[in-house]
Motif scaffolding. Sequence first.
Motif, PDB file in Angstrom:
ATOM      1  N   PRO A  52       0.827  -1.207   0.000  1.00 27.98           N
ATOM      2  CA  PRO A  52       0.000   0.000   0.000  1.00 27.98           C
ATOM      3  C   PRO A  52       0.861   1.257   0.000  1.00 27.98           C
ATOM      4  O   PRO A  52       1.924   1.309   0.623  1.00 27.98           O
ATOM      5  CB  PRO A  52      -0.801  -0.124   1.303  1.00 27.98           C
ATOM      6  CG  PRO A  52      -0.009  -1.040   2.168  1.00 27.98           C
ATOM      7  CD  PRO A  52       0.710  -1.979   1.239  1.00 27.98           C
ATOM      8  N   GLU A  93      -4.644   9.383  -3.538  1.00 23.16           N
ATOM      9  CA  GLU A  93      -5.454   8.302  -3.005  1.00 23.16           C
ATOM     10  C   GLU A  93      -4.541   7.169  -2.573  1.00 23.16           C
ATOM     11  O   GLU A  93      -3.352   7.130  -2.937  1.00 23.16           O
ATOM     12  CB  GLU A  93      -6.439   7.790  -4.059  1.00 23.16           C
ATOM     13  CG  GLU A  93      -5.746   7.209  -5.288  1.00 23.16           C
ATOM     14  CD  GLU A  93      -6.712   6.872  -6.405  1.00 23.16           C
ATOM     15  OE1 GLU A  93      -7.897   7.191  -6.271  1.00 23.16           O
ATOM     16  OE2 GLU A  93      -6.263   6.283  -7.400  1.00 23.16           O
ATOM     17  N   LEU A  94      -5.090   6.263  -1.794  1.00 16.33           N
ATOM     18  CA  LEU A  94      -4.335   5.080  -1.408  1.00 16.33           C
ATOM     19  C   LEU A  94      -4.440   4.047  -2.519  1.00 16.33           C
ATOM     20  O   LEU A  94      -5.530   3.788  -3.041  1.00 16.33           O
ATOM     21  CB  LEU A  94      -4.870   4.505  -0.097  1.00 16.33           C
ATOM     22  CG  LEU A  94      -4.012   3.370   0.490  1.00 16.33           C
ATOM     23  CD1 LEU A  94      -2.700   3.932   1.022  1.00 16.33           C
ATOM     24  CD2 LEU A  94      -4.760   2.646   1.594  1.00 16.33           C
ATOM     25  N   HIS A 109      -1.662   0.789  -4.594  1.00 15.48           N
ATOM     26  CA  HIS A 109      -0.598  -0.184  -4.390  1.00 15.48           C
ATOM     27  C   HIS A 109       0.494   0.022  -5.437  1.00 15.48           C
ATOM     28  O   HIS A 109       0.210   0.311  -6.603  1.00 15.48           O
ATOM     29  CB  HIS A 109      -1.144  -1.615  -4.476  1.00 15.48           C
ATOM     30  CG  HIS A 109      -1.941  -2.011  -3.272  1.00 15.48           C
ATOM     31  ND1 HIS A 109      -3.270  -1.635  -3.101  1.00 15.48           N
ATOM     32  CD2 HIS A 109      -1.592  -2.727  -2.164  1.00 15.48           C
ATOM     33  CE1 HIS A 109      -3.702  -2.105  -1.941  1.00 15.48           C
ATOM     34  NE2 HIS A 109      -2.718  -2.774  -1.358  1.00 15.48           N
ATOM     35  N   SER A 111      -4.338   5.142   5.179  1.00 17.61           N
ATOM     36  CA  SER A 111      -5.542   4.988   4.356  1.00 17.61           C
ATOM     37  C   SER A 111      -6.355   6.281   4.278  1.00 17.61           C
ATOM     38  O   SER A 111      -7.145   6.467   3.361  1.00 17.61           O
ATOM     39  CB  SER A 111      -6.422   3.858   4.908  1.00 17.61           C
ATOM     40  OG  SER A 111      -6.800   4.122   6.252  1.00 17.61           O
ATOM     41  N   GLN A 112      -6.142   7.205   5.226  1.00 18.17           N
ATOM     42  CA  GLN A 112      -6.862   8.482   5.220  1.00 18.17           C
ATOM     43  C   GLN A 112      -6.004   9.616   4.643  1.00 18.17           C
ATOM     44  O   GLN A 112      -6.190  10.785   4.995  1.00 18.17           O
ATOM     45  CB  GLN A 112      -7.313   8.827   6.637  1.00 18.17           C
ATOM     46  CG  GLN A 112      -8.358   7.877   7.196  1.00 18.17           C
ATOM     47  CD  GLN A 112      -8.930   8.362   8.516  1.00 18.17           C
ATOM     48  OE1 GLN A 112      -9.072   9.559   8.751  1.00 18.17           O
ATOM     49  NE2 GLN A 112      -9.261   7.424   9.400  1.00 18.17           N
TER      50      GLN A 112
END
Length: 360
Positions: A21, A32-33, A35, A337-338
């Motif tokens: 991630p 954005e998150l 990979h 993630s935020q």
Amino acid sequence: MTEATDQAAPYPSPELQTQMPAAIMRGAHQIELGHIPKPVPAPGQVLLRVRANSVCGSDLHYYHEGKIGSAVVETEFTPGHEFAGELVEGTGAAFGLPDGTLVAVDPAQPCHHCPWCYEGHHHLCPNMIFVGAPPYAGAMAEYIAVPVSSVFPVPQGFTAQQAALLEPLGVAMHALDLAKLRPGTHLAILGAGPIGLYLLMLARLSGALTLSVIEPQAYRRGRALELGATAAYASVSDYLQAVKETPRRGADVVIEATTSPDGPRHATEAVRIGGKVVLVGIPDGDEFSLTASQVRRKGLSIKLSRRMGNIYPRAIEYVQRGLIDVNAIVTHVLPLSQVRHAFEMLETYQDQAIKVVLIP
């Protein structure tokens, strides 16, 4: 130049790598998150599991404008340069660094071969590779590979957050070095963001007699007063009104740490005749202007501050001795993630945000 290129060796093809991630930025207001491939360390590099990464004003410039000067987000990349991590997978063994060692990281990787590097100005190296500045991948990710020469093991008892915040503290220390404060100095700081607040905390230890902060956001003025400012003003005109009856009618030294194109001009207005101005902030739009007659008639000394020199050992000692509480400016700690929320919050001053730390 060859050495610097080697430091930024490309990753092997994605199909040969594990995905991890990471924050992915594609341009202004696009983050954005996602990979990306987990990095494989090149010779001379160590692999770190990122434990903390704080969002810098420079990151916000990429988010807000998609660039800083000639560093432009042209393809997707991972930002983040204020970070700390733990060595993993035995990559530090050859350098005497066991797995689990917590390190701070200097994101600047100079070439060490140009005239400026030879003169000791590594922070001004034109061949610089800078972690988290496009196109070089940053640390808003689970792992990152960096040259072993860039890592600084921190003393026992340091947290990952403290280690990550050594980078902005170092930027503030370098700017204060340029200011050459003397005991009894009347100092004004423009901007009470992370760098401005660190400057304030450091200046208290450097003998400044008065510490005025000029900041339009009320909650940031309040934090400045809590951290030792002798006075806080919403504007330069308010500050000048307060000092117009004093002998100097301005500050001996003004350090500007804003994102406003008007910041440098405001700094030259707030400083006294014969005073000194240090410009630290990066202006939106990559341009600023000064009033020539004012600068000339005041006979000002103006210095521009860029990154830092060999500051990390000093910064570590300041924190280890308890002289500076780097955590004092942190308002939010969020999971990676935020990441989009973190950038939106800082850009619009939501929830009284000052410094946000992301945890992968």
